[in-house]
Design an enzyme around this catalytic site. Structure first.
Site, short mmCIF file in Angstrom:
data_model
loop_
_atom_site.label_atom_id
_atom_site.label_comp_id
_atom_site.label_asym_id
_atom_site.label_seq_id
_atom_site.Cartn_x
_atom_site.Cartn_y
_atom_site.Cartn_z
N GLY A 17 0.87 -1.17 0.00
CA GLY A 17 0.00 0.00 0.00
C GLY A 17 0.90 1.21 0.00
O GLY A 17 1.84 1.29 -0.77
N GLU A 18 0.64 2.13 0.91
CA GLU A 18 1.48 3.32 1.02
C GLU A 18 1.98 3.39 2.46
O GLU A 18 1.19 3.61 3.38
CB GLU A 18 0.66 4.55 0.62
N SER A 19 3.28 3.19 2.64
CA SER A 19 3.82 3.05 3.99
C SER A 19 3.57 4.30 4.84
O SER A 19 3.30 4.19 6.04
CB SER A 19 5.31 2.74 3.93
N CYS B 13 6.20 -5.29 0.45
CA CYS B 13 6.29 -3.98 -0.18
C CYS B 13 6.22 -2.85 0.86
O CYS B 13 7.17 -2.65 1.60
CB CYS B 13 5.24 -3.88 -1.28
N ARG C 226 13.03 3.32 -0.75
CA ARG C 226 11.62 3.50 -1.15
C ARG C 226 11.51 3.81 -2.62
O ARG C 226 12.36 4.50 -3.17
CB ARG C 226 11.05 4.70 -0.40
N ARG D 235 5.78 -0.17 -7.73
CA ARG D 235 6.44 0.96 -7.05
C ARG D 235 7.17 0.47 -5.79
O ARG D 235 7.03 0.99 -4.70
CB ARG D 235 5.43 2.07 -6.71
N HIS E 50 5.05 -8.61 -4.47
CA HIS E 50 3.72 -8.93 -3.93
C HIS E 50 3.37 -10.39 -4.22
O HIS E 50 2.70 -10.66 -5.23
CB HIS E 50 2.66 -8.06 -4.61
N GLU F 7 1.13 -12.05 -2.96
CA GLU F 7 -0.33 -12.22 -2.87
C GLU F 7 -1.04 -11.89 -4.18
O GLU F 7 -2.22 -12.16 -4.32
CB GLU F 7 -0.88 -11.35 -1.71
#
Ligand code: GLN
Length: 190
Positions: free
Chosen positions: A47-49, A79, A106, A134, A169, A171
């Protein structure tokens, strides 16, 4: 066995589907009441850390989860989840759980064009599909952190005691091998 999946933001449903496929009980962690009963493993999704880091604090989940991680609960970060666990993020001064001896970079493959698919060896498993979005990579590992996968000379998976991270990822593919590897960690077999 019961695995909690951080479900504040990002790709948590995909982790749920994989764990359901391999027959593991899961529950979503959205608020602090969700972690009052004990559980055996924790997944930090992509997601977005920075967003997840902020929500963890706002929802008062940060301190209890960090304590569990330091006490040894098996934790798998993919990620952004890798970034939540890293003790150093070389191009960002925001740190989160800071629990794992890795230096991560990152958005290491560029912000927009940084998504790609490859297949590469994962130590103890063999060749597996790897989808990068990303993604960060691990610039270096320290202490007793073990490198588990390398793509184009960059470290993309590692393990240190109770902590497993992948910059890709697993998953998002149908392959369940990395999740099964994590389940073996929970069972004390990896
Ligand atoms: N770029 C994201 C971050 O910095 C990670 C991307 C992902 O989880 N797919 O947090």
């Amino acid at each position: 066995m019961k695995v909690g999946i951080l479900a504040l933001q990002g790709a948590f449903i995909e982790h749920e589907k994989i764990l359901e496929k391999v027959g593991v009980d899961i529950f979503e962690i959205r608020q602090k009441e969700d972690i009052k009963d004990s559980f055996d493993g924790l997944i930090l999704p992509g997601g977005e850390s920075t967003v997840m880091g902020k929500l963890l604090h706002d929802l008062e989940l940060f301190n209890p989860l960090q304590a569990m991680i330091f006490e040894g609960i098996p934790v798998f970060g993919t990620c952004a989840g890798l970034l939540l666990l890293a003790k150093e993020i070389i191009n960002d001064n925001r740190l989160h759980f800071a629990a794992m001896d890795i230096s991560a970079k990152r958005n290491a493959y560029g912000r927009q064009l940084g998504s790609f698919y490859t297949e590469e060896e994962f130590k103890g498993i063999g060749k597996i599909p790897m989808t990068f979005i990303r993604a960060p990579y691990i610039e270096s590992v320290q202490s007793d952190t073990e490198v588990l996968a390398v793509v184009d000379n960059q470290i993309v998976a590692a393990k240190q005691k109770n902590k497993l991270v992948t910059s890709f990822h697993p998953e998002l593919n149908q392959d369940t091998a990395v999740h099964e590897y994590f389940i073996k960690m929970i069972e004390g077999k990896n």
